[in-house]
Design an enzyme around this catalytic site. Structure first.
Site, PDB file in Angstrom:
ATOM      1  CE1 TYR A  34      64.900  60.159  27.596  1.00 48.01           C
ATOM      2  CE2 TYR A  34      63.461  61.513  28.948  1.00 48.01           C
ATOM      3  CZ  TYR A  34      64.643  61.341  28.273  1.00 48.01           C
ATOM      4  OH  TYR A  34      65.576  62.353  28.259  1.00 48.01           O
ATOM      5  CG  ASP A  80      74.959  51.149  18.381  1.00 52.60           C
ATOM      6  OD1 ASP A  80      74.621  51.615  19.496  1.00 52.60           O
ATOM      7  OD2 ASP A  80      74.277  50.308  17.766  1.00 52.60           O
ATOM      8  CG  ASP A  90      75.145  61.407  17.853  1.00 53.79           C
ATOM      9  OD1 ASP A  90      74.798  62.129  18.810  1.00 53.79           O
ATOM     10  OD2 ASP A  90      74.331  60.783  17.146  1.00 53.79           O
ATOM     11  CE  LYS A 117      67.812  60.333  29.914  1.00 52.55           C
ATOM     12  NZ  LYS A 117      69.209  60.487  29.445  1.00 52.55           N
TER      13      LYS A 117
END
Length: 332
Positions: free
Chosen positions: A152, A57, A37, A156
């Site tokens: 967003y 990252d 993470d 996706k």
């Protein structure tokens, strides 16, 4: 899939679903898990022992190469996201997450990863099909013609296509789940990235303990959603990952409620009745969204089934403990 023999990478492991996924893999017998993470480890939602925890990252190709090295299986749940208040006001940040999936796919291809999971979202669906609160359940074909949630949703949907073409061009086995509003304990409940179930729990707890007996609701409260408890999400993710289904599948509850009904449920759990103030200027997303589970039932013989009242009771109790703990500490 024999987890004991697999080296498994979970990206986004410091987040809500990712943290639960790592814990679930360990419970089911996984012995070699790498958790990655971008957040400092102390800020992860859950921390599991006997795991190779890395702070990286994943927008950086070199970080992806480091993360994927030696892995058999990759779960990509990493992205910059939050509830509607976050994604409507941070579209560019959401879009930048395309770098994560792109670089992870390249690294997975080069490392000869056996299987790759991408966590997509119901935000990929065409907004034109979600204008009414009495929405028809969205099936997988409703993502096209494309007009997803700006920012967003576009990220996706593009990333789904990347997975498809990496299988077609390079033979990388990819599995895709379109998550519908996952909630449960260990999730974000304040700070601006929280989603509706956690936000409403927090607001009800605040109103109950302050004595103000009023709650602010974003929108008119008539917008509809389905919400999936984290345990159903984990089971569905496992079934999809272990299946032979290469196309995206809905992973969500078919139990449709209005936001007003969601507030009713939380009020009942809390044992209070609150006055409602509707903020019509606040972000509220599409008017209606529900999951059509025909395909997942056809392919996998299963669909999410944990009732919303059951999951919300567990979620409320967890959030209440977190919110009251600092008060108890000060009082002591």
């Amino acid at each position: 899939m024999n987890l004991a023999n697999q080296r498994i990478l979970v990206c986004g492991a410091g987040g809500f679903i990712g943290g639960h996924l790592v814990a679930d893999l360990l419970r089911r017998g996984a012995r070699s898990v790498r958790a990655v993470d971008i957040k400092p480890h102390q800020e992860w939602h859950q921390q599991s022992g006997d795991v190779d925890n890395l702070v990286l990252d994943l927008r950086d190709p070199a970080a992806c190469k480091r993360a994927v090295q030696g892995m058999h299986v990759v779960y990509n749940l990493a992205c910059d996201m939050g509830g509607m208040g976050f994604i409507e006001n941070h579209k560019a940040l959401c879009m930048i997450s395309v770098l994560i999936n792109t670089n992870l796919l390249i690294a997975a291809r080069d490392a000869h990863v056996a299987r790759y999971f991408f966590a997509s979202s119901a935000c990929v669906y065409n907004a034109e099909k979600q204008k009414s609160a009495q929405v028809m359940p969205l099936n997988e074909d409703d993502a096209y013609p494309a007009m997803p949630e700006d920012g967003y949703g576009w990220e996706k949907l593009f990333s789904e296509r990347m997975c498809r073409h990496f299988f077609e061009d390079f033979g990388l086995e990819c599995r895709i789940a379109r998550y519908h509003n996952v909630y449960g304990p260990q999730g974000t409940y304040d700070g601006g990235r929280e989603k509706a179930p956690a936000a409403i729990c927090r607001k009800v707890i605040e109103a109950k303990n302050s004595g103000k007996r009023q709650i602010e609701i974003w929108g008119d409260g008539n917008q509809t959603r389905s919400f999936m408890y984290i345990d159903d999400c984990l089971k569905g993710t496992r079934l999809i990952m272990e299946s032979d289904v290469r196309e995206p599948l809905n992973l969500g509850s078919g139990e449709l409620v209005t936001i007003n009904q969601l507030v009713d449920i939380v009020e009942e759990i809390a044992g209070v009745k609150l006055a409602r103030a509707y903020n019509l200027a606040a972000p509220k997303g599409v008017n209606g969204r529900n999951s059509d589970n025909t395909r997942i039932k056809q392919y996998l013989g299963w669909e999410p089934s944990i009732p919303l009242k059951t999951g919300m009771a567990k979620t409320y109790q967890w959030i209440e403990r977190q919110m009251l703990a600092p008060v108890a500490t000060l009082a002591g």
